[in-house]
Design an enzyme around this catalytic site. Sequence first.
Site, PDB file in Angstrom:
ATOM      1  N   VAL A 121       0.935  -1.330  -0.011  1.00  0.00           N
ATOM      2  CA  VAL A 121       0.058   0.168   0.035  1.00  0.00           C
ATOM      3  C   VAL A 121       0.963   1.326  -0.039  1.00  0.00           C
ATOM      4  CG1 VAL A 121      -1.791   1.279   1.251  1.00  0.00           C
ATOM      5  CG2 VAL A 121      -1.741  -1.023   1.130  1.00  0.00           C
ATOM      6  N   GLY A 180       3.540   3.395  -4.756  1.00  0.00           N
ATOM      7  CA  GLY A 180       3.627   3.679  -6.031  1.00  0.00           C
ATOM      8  C   GLY A 180       3.500   2.539  -6.965  1.00  0.00           C
ATOM      9  N   LEU A 181       2.942   1.667  -6.482  1.00  0.00           N
ATOM     10  CA  LEU A 181       2.613   0.161  -7.050  1.00  0.00           C
ATOM     11  C   LEU A 181       1.267  -0.070  -7.563  1.00  0.00           C
ATOM     12  CD1 LEU A 181       5.013  -2.568  -5.825  1.00  0.00           C
ATOM     13  CD2 LEU A 181       5.201  -1.084  -7.940  1.00  0.00           C
ATOM     14  N   GLY A 182       0.270   1.062  -7.372  1.00  0.00           N
ATOM     15  CA  GLY A 182      -1.082   1.113  -7.937  1.00  0.00           C
ATOM     16  C   GLY A 182      -1.912   0.285  -6.861  1.00  0.00           C
ATOM     17  N   SER A 183      -1.748   0.216  -5.782  1.00  0.00           N
ATOM     18  CA  SER A 183      -2.424  -0.769  -4.959  1.00  0.00           C
ATOM     19  C   SER A 183      -3.977  -0.230  -4.919  1.00  0.00           C
ATOM     20  CB  SER A 183      -1.998  -1.073  -3.522  1.00  0.00           C
ATOM     21  OG  SER A 183      -2.670  -0.243  -2.672  1.00  0.00           O
ATOM     22  N   ALA A 210      -5.585   1.563  -7.156  1.00  0.00           N
ATOM     23  CA  ALA A 210      -6.402   1.293  -8.462  1.00  0.00           C
ATOM     24  C   ALA A 210      -6.770  -0.242  -8.530  1.00  0.00           C
ATOM     25  CB  ALA A 210      -5.531   2.101  -9.742  1.00  0.00           C
ATOM     26  N   ALA A 211      -5.792  -0.995  -8.346  1.00  0.00           N
ATOM     27  CA  ALA A 211      -5.846  -2.686  -8.370  1.00  0.00           C
ATOM     28  C   ALA A 211      -7.259  -2.987  -7.491  1.00  0.00           C
ATOM     29  CB  ALA A 211      -4.745  -3.367  -7.909  1.00  0.00           C
ATOM     30  N   ASP A 250      -2.927   5.626 -13.326  1.00  0.00           N
ATOM     31  CA  ASP A 250      -2.906   4.121 -12.416  1.00  0.00           C
ATOM     32  C   ASP A 250      -4.199   3.266 -12.805  1.00  0.00           C
ATOM     33  OD1 ASP A 250      -0.762   5.242 -11.117  1.00  0.00           O
ATOM     34  OD2 ASP A 250      -1.600   4.766  -9.284  1.00  0.00           O
TER      35      ASP A 250
HETATM   36  O1  PMV Z   1       0.001   6.058  -7.603  1.00  0.00           O
HETATM   37  P1  PMV Z   1       1.447   6.331  -7.661  1.00  0.00           P
HETATM   38  O2  PMV Z   1       2.219   6.709  -6.530  1.00  0.00           O
HETATM   39  O3  PMV Z   1       2.154   5.458  -8.504  1.00  0.00           O
HETATM   40  O4  PMV Z   1       1.440   7.814  -8.116  1.00  0.00           O
HETATM   41  C1  PMV Z   1       1.002   8.284  -9.381  1.00  0.00           C
HETATM   42  C2  PMV Z   1       1.570   9.137 -10.361  1.00  0.00           C
HETATM   43  C3  PMV Z   1       1.661  10.574 -10.200  1.00  0.00           C
HETATM   44  O5  PMV Z   1       1.907  11.331 -11.362  1.00  0.00           O
HETATM   45  C4  PMV Z   1       2.519  11.126  -9.077  1.00  0.00           C
HETATM   46  C5  PMV Z   1       0.261  11.339  -9.565  1.00  0.00           C
HETATM   47  C6  PMV Z   1      -0.812  10.913 -10.886  1.00  0.00           C
HETATM   48  O6  PMV Z   1      -1.876  10.973 -10.476  1.00  0.00           O
HETATM   49  O7  PMV Z   1      -0.475  10.860 -11.865  1.00  0.00           O
END
Ligand code: PMV
Length: 310
Positions: free
Chosen positions: A97, A100-103, A105-106, A147
């Site tokens: 969580v 930055g791995l899109g948890s 959204a997944a 994401d």
């Molecule tokens: O969800 P994350 O942490 O992979 O970040 C998304 C990428 C950002 O550009 C930082 C934010 C966005 O909404 O595009």
Amino acid sequence: MTSASAPGKIILFGEHAVVYGRPALAVPVTQVQATATVSENSRGGIWIEAPNVNLSSALAQLAPDHPLAAVINSVFSTLAIARPPACTVYLQSTIPVASGLGSGAAVSVAILRALSTYLGRPLTDSQVNGLAFQAEKFYHGTPSGIDNTVVTYARPVYFVKGQPIKTFRVGASFTMVIGDTGISAPTKESVQAVRILWEAHPARWEKVFDRVGEIVWDARQAIERGDTPALGTLMDSNQALLQEMTVSCSELDLLTEAAHKAGALGAKLSGGGRGGNLIVLVLKEKASAMAEALLAAGAKRTIITTVRAR
Ligand code: PMV
């Protein structure tokens, strides 16, 4: 009982600048997954069980802006179901969580698919993408939509905010090692930090975002022609600009240095930054040694993933 899974993702290039209309590249990471299982229950009402985040609650007990409640309610309202049947939505995820791995959204995509299928009216990909984007707002504030797009369609994405999804060709397979700093860093905060910089000096930051946009474009071409060494150099250039945006941190910088010492072709943070994950481009045969080097330098876990030629 109905289940659906959705992959994690990494942003290869262009995070943050993508919020300001520049392009970004992202790919799914299928080694980690979020799974939603919907089943009948006899206690009545809608229940959410998410042991990963210590959540066990009736839907009615959650605030309407709770991201999981919002996603579930969005299925009922989209399908115009006034009296949903009693059921339990059980969530499991191997995606870390806030890293930055899109948890987020997944989890949203998995719920949207499992619940709509359970109700006998599966949502289309386009509906899933749109509703997952609405849910992202609860996690991120002002998400670009990257994401939810890469996670919904589960393929490489060249993403520009507000534009229809475009995929890209991968000329030659390439391997990445993902190293987790173990620091959970909410994307909302790093996006807000960049916004404060931009509001104070818009002209300066627009130029930085333009440079990121050029890197993304060059990277797309390097991927299409299978030029892995060029891709590595572009990752380093993107990382330098992310450092300028203040979204790197000492732990990410330390892992970056260790990656280069261990023979990385390129390395950068992925996603919101200030913690979360570093992505390292390596020759396939060096991936295990790179993972070891990152662990020795303090990474909490690593994932080796290959983006396949297609
Ligand atoms: O969800 P994350 O942490 O992979 O970040 C998304 C990428 C950002 O550009 C930082 C934010 C966005 O909404 O595009």
